[in-house]
Design an enzyme around this catalytic site. Structure first.
Site, short mmCIF file in Angstrom:
data_model
loop_
_atom_site.label_atom_id
_atom_site.label_comp_id
_atom_site.label_asym_id
_atom_site.label_seq_id
_atom_site.Cartn_x
_atom_site.Cartn_y
_atom_site.Cartn_z
N ARG A 67 0.84 -1.21 0.00
CA ARG A 67 0.00 0.00 0.00
C ARG A 67 0.87 1.25 0.00
NH1 ARG A 67 -1.95 1.81 4.51
NH2 ARG A 67 -2.37 -0.24 5.38
N TYR A 120 -13.99 16.95 -16.36
CA TYR A 120 -14.46 15.57 -16.47
C TYR A 120 -15.64 15.35 -15.52
CZ TYR A 120 -14.29 10.49 -16.21
OH TYR A 120 -14.62 9.16 -16.23
N ASP A 192 -5.49 18.54 -15.09
CA ASP A 192 -5.75 17.19 -15.60
C ASP A 192 -5.23 17.15 -17.03
OD1 ASP A 192 -6.86 14.93 -16.82
OD2 ASP A 192 -8.68 15.00 -15.60
N LYS A 217 -6.56 5.94 -19.95
CA LYS A 217 -6.83 6.42 -21.30
C LYS A 217 -5.56 6.28 -22.16
CE LYS A 217 -10.78 7.41 -19.46
NZ LYS A 217 -11.09 8.74 -18.91
#
Ligand SMILES: *Cc1c(COP(=O)(O)O)cnc(C)c1O
Length: 412
Positions: A67, A120, A192, A217
């Site tokens: 983690r 987005y 972004d 993406k």
């Protein structure tokens, strides 16, 4: 520093395509293998307690628990870091995990965020639903209205959050200009960069503090893995790292491996996609059934000049408005041969998606109207197929729509 980059001397001299292939990997290869391995071990073993302590405290390089950090994930982080020219990068389990973690790391009750209306969909929900819950005030400006955004920034804010080009109308924001305005009031600037990719745009060079990617993406490029990355200065990223290690939206090592593999062809894909997108945009501009073509590479785009200045290429995504609206889209989509009809983008296959079922599916008709999202708006994420085949495919499908909808066309 547990987040600081490793190999700047070797890789920073190379061009971006060479970096896409080589950056961030050598340190992590083992047994003479030519590829970075997927390290699945959740925890790590030490020879003595002192070494264990030093690694756990970040005094010595090494790993403790997945983690916190993992060699395969670290390799991906290094690759993205070097492509963006950042000091540090941290990977997340999705693009939204990266975006929300970056925001929640720095925002406190009473703070104010300035952003634009066209972010987005998921990001927009954070701004309109979740941040107000913790008493963070969010002002969403009209995308592309630089004077309005500057005026809102000047009133004071903790974070300026931008996206350029935007989804799905491909609006362009002058990042350098607004970052300057934000610095004047001491605000952090987050961008972004998913649509542009590091191949076409490097926001850090434009004065941005944190650059965010949905690796789902273009970075991974094959529509088979979720992931996200944030990069920026070592000082800021140390805080983002701490947020992730505790809140837990860590990237899985298998996913990291797939993204690394995809990124080796990032420059080839993005260049091909941009070349085809430009050709398709020009072709569609000439078609009587098409009302509007949104693509920043077209000279007719209202912010073409800004795009030309701040981008190295115009990207693989365009959108069009069809005369005949949703009826025309319903006729068109089933006729396309080289097409996935899906809520995704940035893959090697061409993907078509109407705003109504993808980016703005959660909005009402009125909300879409207020955002300037027409019912006939169709996003095209251009793949790496041969350009001529994509245009021929569109031509035959559009010809079919025209035979079915002659009346609505004559009305226009
Ligand atoms: C897809 C996308 C996101 C969210 O990424 P996930 O990996 O789906 O969480 C964020 N920003 C942009 C611009 C996107 O296209």
């Amino acid at each position: 520093m547990r987040v600081k980059g490793m190999q700047e001397e070797i890789d920073m001299k190379a061009r971006i395509g060479t970096k896409s292939v080589w950056a961030g990997e050598k340190e992590f290869r083992v047994f003479g293998g030519t590829q970075v391995p997927v390290v699945l071990s959740v925890a790590y073993d030490y020879n003595d307690v002192d070494e264990w302590y030093d690694v756990a405290m970040g005094l010595k390089p090494g790993y403790t628990y997945n983690r916190m950090s993992n060699p395969t994930v670290r390799s991906l982080e290094e690759k993205v870091r070097l492509l963006e020219g950042a000091e540090a990068a941290i990977a997340f389990s999705s693009g939204m995990a990266a975006i929300s973690s970056a925001l929640y790391t720095f925002l406190r009750p009473g703070d104010r965020v300035v952003s634009v209306k066209d972010t987005y969909g998921g990001t927009n929900k954070i701004f309109t639903e979740f941040l107000p819950n913790i008493n963070v005030q969010v002002t969403l400006c009209n995308t592309g209205n630089h004077e309005e955004i500057e005026a809102e920034i000047a009133k004071g804010c903790k974070v300026l959050y931008l996206e350029s080009p935007t989804n799905p109308t491909l609006k362009i924001t002058d990042i350098q200009r607004l970052a300057k305005a934000a610095k004047a009031v001491g605000a952090l600037v987050l961008v972004d960069n998913t649509f542009a990719t590091p191949i076409n745009q490097n926001p850090i060079r434009l004065g941005v503090d944190l650059v965010i990617h949905s690796a789902t993406k273009f970075l991974s490029g094959h529509a088979d893995v979720l992931g996200g990355v944030v990069c920026g200065s070592a000082e800021l990223m140390e805080k983002v790292y701490h947020y992730r290690e505790i809140n837990g939206a860590t990237l899985d090592p298998w996913a990291a491996y797939l993204i690394i593999r995809g990124m080796k062809t990032l420059h080839l894909r993005v260049r091909q996609q941009a070349q085809s997108a430009m050709a398709i945009a020009k072709y569609l501009q000439k078609q009587p059934i098409i009302e509007v073509v949104n693509y920043p590479g077209l000279e007719s785009h209202p912010h073409h000049d800004i795009a030309k200045r701040q981008m190295n290429g115009f990207g693989g995504i365009l959108s069009v408005v069809l005369k005949g609206g949703m009826e025309a889209i319903k006729l068109l989509l089933p006729k396309l041969q080289y097409a996935n009809r899906a809520g995704n983008l940035g893959a090697v296959e061409t993907i078509y998606g109407p705003a109504r079922t993808t980016s703005h599916v959660e909005c009402t008709l009125e909300e879409r109207k207020a955002l300037g999202i027409s019912e006939g708006l169709l996003r095209i994420s251009v793949g790496i197929e041969d350009t001529e085949d994509l245009i021929a495919d569109l031509a035959q499908a559009l010809a079919y729509v025209e035979t079915q909808m002659p009346v609505s066309l004559n009305n226009k």
